[in-house]
Scaffold this active site. Sequence first.
Site, PDB file in Angstrom:
ATOM      1  N   HIS A   1       5.179   8.691  13.180  1.00 20.59           N
ATOM      2  CA  HIS A   1       4.157   7.488  13.431  1.00 20.59           C
ATOM      3  C   HIS A   1       5.032   6.318  13.797  1.00 20.59           C
ATOM      4  O   HIS A   1       6.040   6.060  13.582  1.00 20.59           O
ATOM      5  CB  HIS A   1       3.085   7.344  12.219  1.00 20.59           C
ATOM      6  CG  HIS A   1       3.852   6.599  10.953  1.00 20.59           C
ATOM      7  ND1 HIS A   1       4.982   7.405  10.479  1.00 20.59           N
ATOM      8  CD2 HIS A   1       3.659   5.695  10.142  1.00 20.59           C
ATOM      9  CE1 HIS A   1       5.486   6.433   9.373  1.00 20.59           C
ATOM     10  NE2 HIS A   1       4.350   5.628   9.342  1.00 20.59           N
TER      11      HIS A   1
ATOM     12  N   HIS B   1       0.727  -1.100   0.056  1.00 19.89           N
ATOM     13  CA  HIS B   1       0.142   0.023   0.004  1.00 19.89           C
ATOM     14  C   HIS B   1       0.705   1.287   0.071  1.00 19.89           C
ATOM     15  O   HIS B   1       0.453   2.268  -0.532  1.00 19.89           O
ATOM     16  CB  HIS B   1      -1.052   0.086   1.129  1.00 19.89           C
ATOM     17  CG  HIS B   1      -0.205   0.344   2.543  1.00 19.89           C
ATOM     18  ND1 HIS B   1       0.079  -0.778   3.303  1.00 19.89           N
ATOM     19  CD2 HIS B   1       0.075   1.137   3.307  1.00 19.89           C
ATOM     20  CE1 HIS B   1       0.719  -0.490   4.511  1.00 19.89           C
ATOM     21  NE2 HIS B   1       0.934   0.762   4.508  1.00 19.89           N
TER      22      HIS B   1
END
Length: 319
Positions: free
Chosen positions: A179, A115
């Site tokens: 993140h 992805h």
Amino acid sequence: MTAAAVGLSHSPLIGKNDPAPEVLAAVENAVDNARAFIRAFDPELVVLYAPDHYNGFFYKEMPPFCLATEANAVGDFGSAAGPLSVDTKAANAIARGVLDRGIDLTVSARMTVDHGFVQPLEVLFDGIGNVPVVPVFINGVATPLGPMSRIRALGTAIGEAAAELDRRVLFLGSGGLSHDPPVPVLDGAPPRVADALIEGHPPTPEQRARGEERVVQAGRDYAAGSARMIPINPVWDNQVLDTLESGRLPEVDDWGVEWMGAEGGGSAHEVRTWIAAFASLAASGPYRMTSRFYEPIPEWIAGFAVATAEQTAEQKTNG
């Protein structure tokens, strides 16, 4: 060559664990602006820098970066599966140009991507087969990680090599800013997990579904404040964006691997894709950032950003 750059965060949680409607609307507006920027630029080729999440690259052989002359997507987290529209001739020409410039580039004749590559193509180009692309993997999670100076050198070399094609080239960086998602690590992993990280055994559909559900649940826990992941760091994220916007790219050479992880979390090194993209653009001369959006989005476990940049008017005229 005429060049431009776009940086776009990705997240497998988009559409699965979304933030408040007003935040989602702001993201969609920023993405729409990036789409309009790309339509106006009308690229003839996209050089796409993206990471992998142990779907295509494993510890059995883990290059710091790799250029593909052919690529296929696995279809994780509901993203498209199948072949990317790789411009093999351009990919080979760029690879030769990079090697001629002294960068030890790995080349894959059949890269597997996930992805991280697919999402920007779907979001910005409505699919993985709608624009000629040269995929470039940049390792952002598997330790040991090399110095940032090599990523900048890679981006510069690719930018210079792409300039020899005499085409409109968009350099696209796909990655989060700060993140800290639940990505497995080899150090201390149980034998079964370690073997999968080394050998790359393809998961069964059931195993993939369970793994993806764990990530979705982690996003829900993180947004609820019940997870132990490193917090999103807007100060650090904006430092990254400030550095890119100002064009002070040599400053990244002093960014240490440990410092980046401490400031931005375990997957903060995905910003290497942005740095490579902007270094590629800078290889043609000065640029200006034409749009910049940032929002910390716990639901996506991401400091989420979208930015666009183009050559200055003088460079366009001279190019």
